[in-house]
Design an enzyme around this catalytic site. Structure first.
Site, short mmCIF file in Angstrom:
data_model
loop_
_atom_site.label_atom_id
_atom_site.label_comp_id
_atom_site.label_asym_id
_atom_site.label_seq_id
_atom_site.Cartn_x
_atom_site.Cartn_y
_atom_site.Cartn_z
N ASP A 89 48.35 -23.70 -11.31
CA ASP A 89 49.05 -23.95 -12.57
C ASP A 89 48.65 -25.28 -13.19
OD1 ASP A 89 50.45 -25.12 -10.33
OD2 ASP A 89 52.12 -25.56 -11.68
N GLU A 149 53.07 -26.00 -8.69
CA GLU A 149 53.15 -27.39 -8.25
C GLU A 149 53.59 -28.32 -9.36
OE1 GLU A 149 51.65 -31.53 -7.44
OE2 GLU A 149 51.19 -30.16 -9.10
#
Length: 389
Positions: A89, A149
């Site tokens: 991400d 994350e």
């Protein structure tokens, strides 16, 4: 020692520069914001394709609301494995790629997430591919590709902790520092939402009948900020404040977002107790404050990385580049594994800078040597103690 295996892996990687750049461009050109499940899963599709072409086992854990979790395996899973980590991400909103996709100028690669951390994902893929070409690998290797994350790993954390169980070492390919260093220590951090309720009143006619939530919040902010201790590495910051209904109304409600950073888990525990005590103080009669934790990362304490860093540093020197360790105030998934007592080293990815901005870049000529050094480190992990605490 594993010199013949290291030489074989490094020789293969030496010829992979353009292939790595091509893979990096492909990943950067996919929007994968933390809340974009479709984009994160598209990145996972590409990684799965690359690894399975080389016969590497990939397990895909379907997730209903977040990007799926990918887990790649070389060798028999079990005690003493090495764990590679990376997140798919980025912080950039969906649609960014359409206006600002991957681009390249000489040795610099640009684009959303090019350093943080799609270059690291490419690196982990090529480490696995290099190891898969060896006649034997001296230890099992697992690689985890998570998808949240940047928002604190609320979905990924249980998978990280499960994958780290029994591991000999964890190597996290967050971007290398602009200095070229790797990360041997990181602060932990947490986010909190503070809500205060009070009692509305007309500020001119019946001021005394009210109880200002804004005043209570203001008093608490002063106390919270006073917990900052630069020498100890502790910071507290209220970054947003909202409240009230109008200029001439005593505020019946107010809220704020608090960010805290700390260096050790002991500091964390003491800081949390101090915050709870501040929130519980009455301040203004008729007001009530509550606090809710919204995110957290554990710290990577330097004692958890020292032996692993010494090994990596020696392997980098043998490859042909010098590297030092560096402490950073930013958080990462490395804190989860270090807190479990597993030797952990971070910032092993290709060198990058200006992360989370439109100017983010990756130094492309660090792709191959950093991948070689990581591969060589993996092949020498028998020298690392299982628990450095």
């Amino acid at each position: 020692m594993q010199e013949p295996l290291i030489q074989q892996a490094c020789d293969w990687l030496e010829g992979q520069q353009q292939a790595m750049v091509d893979c990096l461009a492909a990943l950067v050109n996919i929007d994968s914001n933390s809340y974009d499940k479709a984009g994160n899963d598209e990145v996972a599709d590409l990684i799965t394709q690359w690894l399975e072409q080389d016969g590497i086992t990939v397990i895909r854990h379907q997730r209903p609301d977040s990007g799926d979790i990918l887990e790649a395996q070389l060798g028999e899973a079990g005690q003493g494995h090495a764990l590679l980590m990376g997140h798919r991400d980025t912080v950039f909103p969906t649609g960014t790629v359409a206006g600002r996709g991957y681009s390249q100028k000489e040795n610099l690669g640009f684009g959303p997430g090019v350093a943080d951390m799609k270059s690291g994902l490419v690196m982990n893929c090529f480490v696995l591919r290099a190891l898969s070409r060896l006649p034997n690998c001296p230890l099992p290797v697992r690689a985890l590709f998570t998808a949240d994350e940047e928002i604190g790993s609320p979905d990924g954390r249980p998978f990280i902790e499960a994958a780290a169980e029994g591991a000999r070492a964890v190597l996290n390919v967050e971007p290398g520092r602009v200095s070229g260093n790797v990360v041997t220590g990181r602060k932990g951090g947490a986010g909190f939402l503070i809500n205060v309720t009070g009692k509305a009143a007309h500020s001119g006619v019946s001021h005394a009948d009210g109880a200002s939530a804004i005043e209570t919040l203001a008093r608490k902010i002063i106390k919270l900020h006073a917990l900052t201790d630069y020498e100890a590495g502790i910071t507290t910051n209220v970054g947003t404040v909202t409240g009230g209904v109008s200029r001439n109304t005593v505020a019946p409600s107010a809220s704020a977002q608090l960010d805290v950073r700390f260096v050790t888990t002991a500091q964390r525990d003491q800081l949390y107790l101090a915050i709870e005590a501040i929130i519980a103080e009455p301040d203004i009669p008729g007001t009530l404050a509550t606090i809710e934790q919204t995110s957290e990362f554990f710290p990577l304490e330097e004692r958890m990385s020292s032996a692993l860093f010494a090994l990596y540093q020696s392997q980098a020197k043998a490859i042909g580049f010098a590297v030092d360790g560096e402490f950073t105030g930013g958080c990462s998934d490395a804190g989860w594994t270090a807190s479990l007592g597993v030797p952990t080293l971070c910032g092993l990815g290709p060198v990058g800078a200006k992360m989370h901005t439109d100017e983010e870049y990756c130094l492309l000529d660090t792709l191959v040597p950093r991948t070689q050094a990581l591969t060589a480190t993996l092949l020498n992990l028998q020298h690392i103690s299982a628990d450095p605490r």
